[in-house]
Design an enzyme around this catalytic site. Structure first.
Site, PDB file in Angstrom:
ATOM      1  N   GLY A  23       0.831  -1.195   0.000  1.00 53.90           N
ATOM      2  CA  GLY A  23       0.000   0.000   0.000  1.00 53.90           C
ATOM      3  C   GLY A  23       0.860   1.238   0.000  1.00 53.90           C
ATOM      4  N   ASP A 151     -12.503   3.609   6.934  1.00 52.15           N
ATOM      5  CA  ASP A 151     -12.152   3.006   5.641  1.00 52.15           C
ATOM      6  C   ASP A 151     -12.888   1.681   5.444  1.00 52.15           C
ATOM      7  OD1 ASP A 151     -10.927   2.936   3.184  1.00 52.15           O
ATOM      8  OD2 ASP A 151      -9.000   2.210   3.919  1.00 52.15           O
TER       9      ASP A 151
END
Length: 344
Positions: A23, A151
């Protein structure tokens, strides 16, 4: 080539099995933990990317995530076992969830024409309970954490092959005692398409923002579409703030009306008129599963999952072979830097 014992790669005490993904700030590996008496356990090791290991802000954000996530202990939250460092690079060892993401579940069910509203509602119902726990969690000394995940999305939900859904990735979570102020680094936290209108319009996040995101998740995995039609982030944000969501039944005339009412309640533009918490979200979904158009027994749900994913190689991200990972690696307790070089 075969990888012998002398060329195994490690992050700290964890033997690297495969690379899982990277990520913006961290990368993850599937690893094996060995103990005495032949003990073995698979874990996920998430570590800060080496190029950020000397950046104080990134390191503190990573440590914040590990510290907050590590306090949580719930069946619908992927567990953090420990935090440590190898060669000066922080990492955390987490529960390995042997199963697909909710994104993969939807895609496989859609491709096989096996979309089942009740089974998908079961997954979301479990995550709703996990979120309720998160929102009410306290620190080890009993102080409320004030956690908001920020998220929630299908890609951050996994389902193990016992059918238990798990919420992942607290990297942008908000908490009352984060050491790094949430505004540092700028920008909105999370994925725009799943963001609540109050977060976009005023930067406000609360447990109700997570409820909204889970509502959008439910919409997406039962229709295959977002509730908004904007082609860009700017268009999406305008539609979200204005409350211009389409109804699921506009996309699917056979969409269960009971489920549609739940979805609309969860993604109401006004937080005061939204489903009030994760526990209520769980309760209304369970009623839909038991009594509404989404009837689903636990055994039927498990059989459905098994039919979608009959083998372990029918889900998950393809990983580089160990022969590739060994090139350029070191032996014994090899450095984390060597691991990264070997898998890129």
């Amino acid at each position: 080539m075969d990888v012998g014992t002398e060329s195994k790669l490690y992050i700290g005490k964890y033997e690297v099995v495969s690379f899982l993904g990277r990520g913006g700030m961290a990368e993850t590996y599937r690893c094996r933990h060995h103990g005495i008496g032949g003990f073995e356990k698979h874990v996920v090791v998430k570590r800060i990317r080496p190029e950020f290991a000397q950046e104080t802000l990134y390191v503190q954000m990573f440590l914040d995530e590990a510290r907050l996530h590590g306090v949580l202990n719930h069946s619908n939250i992927a567990q953090v076992f420990e935090i440590d460092e190898a060669d000066g690079i922080p990492f955390m060892a987490m529960e390995y969830v042997d199963g697909p993401t909710l994104t993969e579940v939807y895609r496989k069910a859609s491709a096989q024409k096996r979309i089942h509203f009740g089974h998908l509602a079961r997954v979301v119902s479990g995550i709703a309970m996990g979120l309720d726990y998160v929102h009410n969690a306290s620190s080890m000394d009993g102080k409320p954490l004030g956690l908001v995940h920020r998220d929630v999305s299908p890609g951050n939900i996994m389902v193990n092959m016992d059918g238990v859904p798990k919420l992942l990735d607290f990297g942008v979570a908000k908490a009352v005692d984060r050491m790094v102020d949430e505004t540092q680094g700028g920008g909105l936290k999370g994925k725009v398409r799943y963001m609540a209108p109050e977060q976009i319009a005023r930067g406000e996040t609360s447990p109700l923002s997570d409820v909204y995101s889970l509502g959008v998740t439910l919409f997406v995995v039962t229709t295959g579409k977002l509730p908004y039609v904007g082609a860009t982030d700017a268009e999406l944000m305008t539609e979200i703030v204005d409350g211009r969501a389409v109804s699921p039944s506009e996309l699917d005339p056979d969409y269960p009306r009971d489920l549609e009412r739940i979805v609309k309640w969860a993604i109401h533009t006004n937080p005061a008129k939204r489903l009030p918490n994760g526990r209520m979200f769980h309760s209304v979904l369970d009623k839909f599963i038991a009594e509404g158009g989404g009837y689903s027994t636990e055994q039927e749900y498990l059989d459905w999952l098994a039919a979608l994913f009959p083998t372990a190689d029918s889900y998950g991200v393809e990983s580089p072979p160990l022969s590739l990972m060994s090139e350029g690696g070191s032996s014994g307790t090899g450095s984390a830097k060597d691991v990264r070089a070997a898998v890129v």
